[in-house]
Design a protein around this motif. Structure first.
Motif, PDB file in Angstrom:
ATOM      1  N   PRO A   1       0.841  -1.194   0.000  1.00 37.02           N
ATOM      2  CA  PRO A   1       0.000   0.000   0.000  1.00 37.02           C
ATOM      3  C   PRO A   1       0.878   1.247   0.000  1.00 37.02           C
ATOM      4  CG  PRO A   1       0.040  -0.993   2.187  1.00 37.02           C
ATOM      5  CD  PRO A   1       0.784  -1.915   1.277  1.00 37.02           C
ATOM      6  N   ASP A   2       0.323   2.353  -0.454  1.00 31.36           N
ATOM      7  CA  ASP A   2       1.106   3.585  -0.536  1.00 31.36           C
ATOM      8  C   ASP A   2       0.150   4.767  -0.629  1.00 31.36           C
ATOM      9  OD1 ASP A   2       3.554   4.989  -0.691  1.00 31.36           O
ATOM     10  OD2 ASP A   2       3.433   5.097  -2.866  1.00 31.36           O
ATOM     11  N   HIS A   3       0.618   5.943  -0.205  1.00 33.88           N
ATOM     12  CA  HIS A   3      -0.137   7.193  -0.326  1.00 33.88           C
ATOM     13  C   HIS A   3      -1.553   7.091   0.246  1.00 33.88           C
ATOM     14  CE1 HIS A   3       2.376   9.424  -3.618  1.00 33.88           C
ATOM     15  NE2 HIS A   3       3.150   8.661  -2.851  1.00 33.88           N
ATOM     16  N   VAL A   4      -1.704   6.494   1.415  1.00 29.28           N
ATOM     17  CA  VAL A   4      -3.033   6.485   2.026  1.00 29.28           C
ATOM     18  C   VAL A   4      -3.351   7.893   2.519  1.00 29.28           C
ATOM     19  CG1 VAL A   4      -2.864   4.063   2.672  1.00 29.28           C
ATOM     20  CG2 VAL A   4      -2.208   5.819   4.329  1.00 29.28           C
ATOM     21  N   PRO A   5      -4.640   8.222   2.621  1.00 25.23           N
ATOM     22  CA  PRO A   5      -5.011   9.551   3.114  1.00 25.23           C
ATOM     23  C   PRO A   5      -4.551   9.801   4.548  1.00 25.23           C
ATOM     24  CG  PRO A   5      -6.835   8.538   1.927  1.00 25.23           C
ATOM     25  CD  PRO A   5      -5.797   7.471   2.113  1.00 25.23           C
ATOM     26  N   LEU A   6      -4.745  11.026   4.996  1.00 26.96           N
ATOM     27  CA  LEU A   6      -4.363  11.463   6.330  1.00 26.96           C
ATOM     28  C   LEU A   6      -5.596  11.599   7.212  1.00 26.96           C
ATOM     29  CD1 LEU A   6      -2.114  14.418   5.072  1.00 26.96           C
ATOM     30  CD2 LEU A   6      -1.278  12.180   5.791  1.00 26.96           C
ATOM     31  N   SER A   7      -5.405  11.484   8.523  1.00 24.88           N
ATOM     32  CA  SER A   7      -6.520  11.671   9.449  1.00 24.88           C
ATOM     33  C   SER A   7      -5.991  11.968  10.849  1.00 24.88           C
ATOM     34  CB  SER A   7      -7.396  10.418   9.501  1.00 24.88           C
ATOM     35  OG  SER A   7      -8.392  10.540  10.501  1.00 24.88           O
ATOM     36  N   ASP A   8      -6.676  12.873  11.547  1.00 27.67           N
ATOM     37  CA  ASP A   8      -6.256  13.174  12.913  1.00 27.67           C
ATOM     38  C   ASP A   8      -6.577  12.035  13.866  1.00 27.67           C
ATOM     39  OD1 ASP A   8      -8.993  13.488  12.844  1.00 27.67           O
ATOM     40  OD2 ASP A   8      -9.024  15.403  13.919  1.00 27.67           O
ATOM     41  N   VAL A   9      -7.454  11.108  13.472  1.00 25.47           N
ATOM     42  CA  VAL A   9      -7.750   9.963  14.329  1.00 25.47           C
ATOM     43  C   VAL A   9      -6.771   8.815  14.099  1.00 25.47           C
ATOM     44  CG1 VAL A   9     -10.191  10.575  14.489  1.00 25.47           C
ATOM     45  CG2 VAL A   9      -9.448   8.966  12.736  1.00 25.47           C
ATOM     46  N   ASP A  10      -5.939   8.931  13.081  1.00 27.26           N
ATOM     47  CA  ASP A  10      -4.908   7.923  12.812  1.00 27.26           C
ATOM     48  C   ASP A  10      -3.640   8.634  12.353  1.00 27.26           C
ATOM     49  OD1 ASP A  10      -3.664   5.456  12.465  1.00 27.26           O
ATOM     50  OD2 ASP A  10      -4.481   5.165  10.442  1.00 27.26           O
ATOM     51  N   PRO A  11      -3.034   9.442  13.237  1.00 23.77           N
ATOM     52  CA  PRO A  11      -1.925  10.308  12.823  1.00 23.77           C
ATOM     53  C   PRO A  11      -0.730   9.554  12.261  1.00 23.77           C
ATOM     54  CG  PRO A  11      -2.135  10.261  15.217  1.00 23.77           C
ATOM     55  CD  PRO A  11      -3.366   9.612  14.663  1.00 23.77           C
ATOM     56  N   GLY A  12      -0.478   8.344  12.734  1.00 24.89           N
ATOM     57  CA  GLY A  12       0.624   7.552  12.200  1.00 24.89           C
ATOM     58  C   GLY A  12       0.231   6.738  10.983  1.00 24.89           C
ATOM     59  N   ARG A  13      -1.049   6.774  10.629  1.00 21.23           N
ATOM     60  CA  ARG A  13      -1.625   6.082   9.477  1.00 21.23           C
ATOM     61  C   ARG A  13      -1.491   4.560   9.560  1.00 21.23           C
ATOM     62  NH1 ARG A  13       0.157   8.743   3.972  1.00 21.23           N
ATOM     63  NH2 ARG A  13       2.170   7.890   4.576  1.00 21.23           N
ATOM     64  N   GLU A  14      -1.189   4.037  10.733  1.00 22.86           N
ATOM     65  CA  GLU A  14      -1.017   2.588  10.851  1.00 22.86           C
ATOM     66  C   GLU A  14      -2.328   1.845  10.652  1.00 22.86           C
ATOM     67  OE1 GLU A  14       0.981   1.784  14.522  1.00 22.86           O
ATOM     68  OE2 GLU A  14       2.955   2.260  13.691  1.00 22.86           O
ATOM     69  N   ARG A  15      -3.436   2.409  11.171  1.00 23.86           N
ATOM     70  CA  ARG A  15      -4.727   1.741  10.977  1.00 23.86           C
ATOM     71  C   ARG A  15      -5.153   1.798   9.509  1.00 23.86           C
ATOM     72  NH1 ARG A  15      -8.430   4.303  15.593  1.00 23.86           N
ATOM     73  NH2 ARG A  15      -6.845   5.945  15.537  1.00 23.86           N
ATOM     74  N   PHE A  16      -4.876   2.921   8.850  1.00 24.26           N
ATOM     75  CA  PHE A  16      -5.209   3.016   7.435  1.00 24.26           C
ATOM     76  C   PHE A  16      -4.402   2.012   6.615  1.00 24.26           C
ATOM     77  CE2 PHE A  16      -7.026   7.621   7.003  1.00 24.26           C
ATOM     78  CZ  PHE A  16      -8.056   7.268   7.858  1.00 24.26           C
ATOM     79  N   PHE A  17      -3.118   1.893   6.919  1.00 25.99           N
ATOM     80  CA  PHE A  17      -2.305   0.915   6.206  1.00 25.99           C
ATOM     81  C   PHE A  17      -2.769  -0.509   6.515  1.00 25.99           C
ATOM     82  CE2 PHE A  17       1.004   4.263   5.517  1.00 25.99           C
ATOM     83  CZ  PHE A  17       1.157   4.075   4.145  1.00 25.99           C
ATOM     84  N   ALA A  18      -3.163  -0.756   7.761  1.00 30.53           N
ATOM     85  CA  ALA A  18      -3.675  -2.076   8.116  1.00 30.53           C
ATOM     86  C   ALA A  18      -4.940  -2.392   7.318  1.00 30.53           C
ATOM     87  CB  ALA A  18      -3.959  -2.150   9.612  1.00 30.53           C
ATOM     88  N   TYR A  19      -5.791  -1.390   7.144  1.00 30.47           N
ATOM     89  CA  TYR A  19      -6.998  -1.574   6.338  1.00 30.47           C
ATOM     90  C   TYR A  19      -6.625  -1.953   4.905  1.00 30.47           C
ATOM     91  CZ  TYR A  19     -11.364  -0.536   3.913  1.00 30.47           C
ATOM     92  OH  TYR A  19     -12.487  -0.632   3.137  1.00 30.47           O
ATOM     93  N   CYS A  20      -5.653  -1.240   4.340  1.00 33.31           N
ATOM     94  CA  CYS A  20      -5.220  -1.531   2.966  1.00 33.31           C
ATOM     95  C   CYS A  20      -4.688  -2.949   2.840  1.00 33.31           C
ATOM     96  CB  CYS A  20      -4.153  -0.532   2.536  1.00 33.31           C
ATOM     97  SG  CYS A  20      -4.717   1.177   2.396  1.00 33.31           S
TER      98      CYS A  20
END
Length: 359
Positions: A328-347
């Motif tokens: 995965p790459d270039h996932v969006p940003l969010s203040d609820v996931d500042p390190g983007r680890e949950r977003f990357f986990a979702y991907c």
């Protein structure tokens, strides 16, 4: 195909997480990578071996290291002596990677950063980096673009982009398009040909693959502030491979998002590119990401909500026999996931589901 992540300066804890999320391979995207350097700024074989074995200790392979070109490409047009010095350093890095057991390095041909013009709201209020050519301005370029390993701002912080800190090595020698002095179509190709001439023979001898990330984003045909992105089209990608079509060491860091940005029909061009380069074994690694929109007007997106049919992409990779890593790459940003680890986990979970269901 298998799951992987592209990590910048990972810790033991972060590698543990990658392993627990099901990753089988890791790409070290640290640029520059001080953990690999000797006192004279060259990669050390023993340190590469140590980093590789560290990743392997978590049950994953170390697939690739990031090769920091710095200002090599622009220097080849403006300061040839400095470019020659940098090329010699990069040849040593490539040789050391091979001797240290890492058979792939990746690089980007960006001279002026990965251009973005703003941030827009996506699903649930997540912040999505966007490029709209009609909105381009040097100020938004400086604030919202990617610079080396520096992520774009979220549109709310007030600090200046690190691109203004000219001493910051993480910007990778890149500059604003209006500072580059113009890069014509012919100059763009001359710089790339210089790089290939300088690096490819060493890579072939060392058994190391050079994974090239195409220009992100595709620029207007007439350029942007006098800068042309020659690898911003499928035709450009074909010309790049034609520089050494039989070389097993020349291929792509195949970024689906970047390729999708090259066309008003993102899904069609991604499938066409997979079928063009996959059978020729020129896809060395994949950035498995999506966008919403297309040529000159898009935003970044989570993989399941964009304009590219990701299931069709997986099917196409299988059809052409691709067996490498999906990151995965270039996932969006969010203040609820500042390190983007949950977003990357979702991907990663989404990609795993596709791999298990698409034959």
């Amino acid at each position: 195909m298998y799951l992987g992540e592209q990590l910048i300066s990972p810790t033991d804890e972060r590698l543990r997480l990658s392993a627990q999320l099901g990753c089988e391979g890791i790409v070290i995207d640290t640029r520059p990578n001080p953990e690999l350097l000797t006192g004279d700024g060259l990669w050390d074989v023993a340190k590469i071996t140590q980093q590789r074995k560290w990743v392997e200790s978590y049950g994953m392979s170390c697939d690739c290291l990031a090769l920091d070109l710095g200002s090599l490409l622009l220097d080849s047009l403006r300061n040839l002596e400095r470019a020659k010095i940098r090329a010699a350093q990069l040849r040593q890095h490539i040789q050391a990677a091979g001797e240290g057991g890492v058979n792939m390095v990746k690089f980007t041909v960006a001279m002026v950063g990965i251009t973005r013009t703003g941030v827009v709201d996506g699903r649930g209020g997540m912040k999505c980096s966007t490029f709209k050519a009609s909105d381009y301005a040097p100020e938004t370029d400086a604030r919202f673009s990617y610079w080396g390993t520096v992520l774009p701002e979220d549109g709310e912080t007030k600090s200046a982009s690190p691109v203004y800190d000219k001493s910051n090595p993480e910007t990778g020698g890149q500059m604003l398009a209006n500072e580059a002095g113009g890069i014509s179509f012919e100059e763009g190709w001359r710089a790339i040909e210089f790089m290939i001439d300088e690096l490819l023979p060493t890579a072939e001898k060392a058994g190391v693959r050079l994974a090239c990330h195409p220009h992100d984003p595709a620029y207007p045909r007439e350029g942007l502030n006098g800068v042309h992105h020659v690898l911003g089209s499928l035709e450009g990608m074909k010309r790049f491979i034609a520089l050494a079509p039989e070389s097993p060491s020349l291929g792509f860091n195949f970024c689906q998002g970047t390729i999708a940005e090259m066309s008003s029909d993102p899904n069609a061009i991604v499938l066409e590119a997979i079928r063009e380069f996959g059978p020729r074994q020129k896809i060395f690694m994949v950035h498995f990401r999506n966008i919403k929109g297309g040529y000159l007007d898009f935003r970044e997106a989570m993989p399941d909500e964009g304009s590219v049919d990701m299931a069709a992409s997986i099917k196409a990779y299988r059809e052409v026999g691709y067996k490498g890593i999906l990151c995965p790459d270039h996932v969006p940003l969010s203040d609820v996931d500042p390190g983007r680890e949950r977003f990357f986990a979702y991907c990663l979970g989404y990609t795993r589901g596709l791999l298990q269901t698409i034959s």
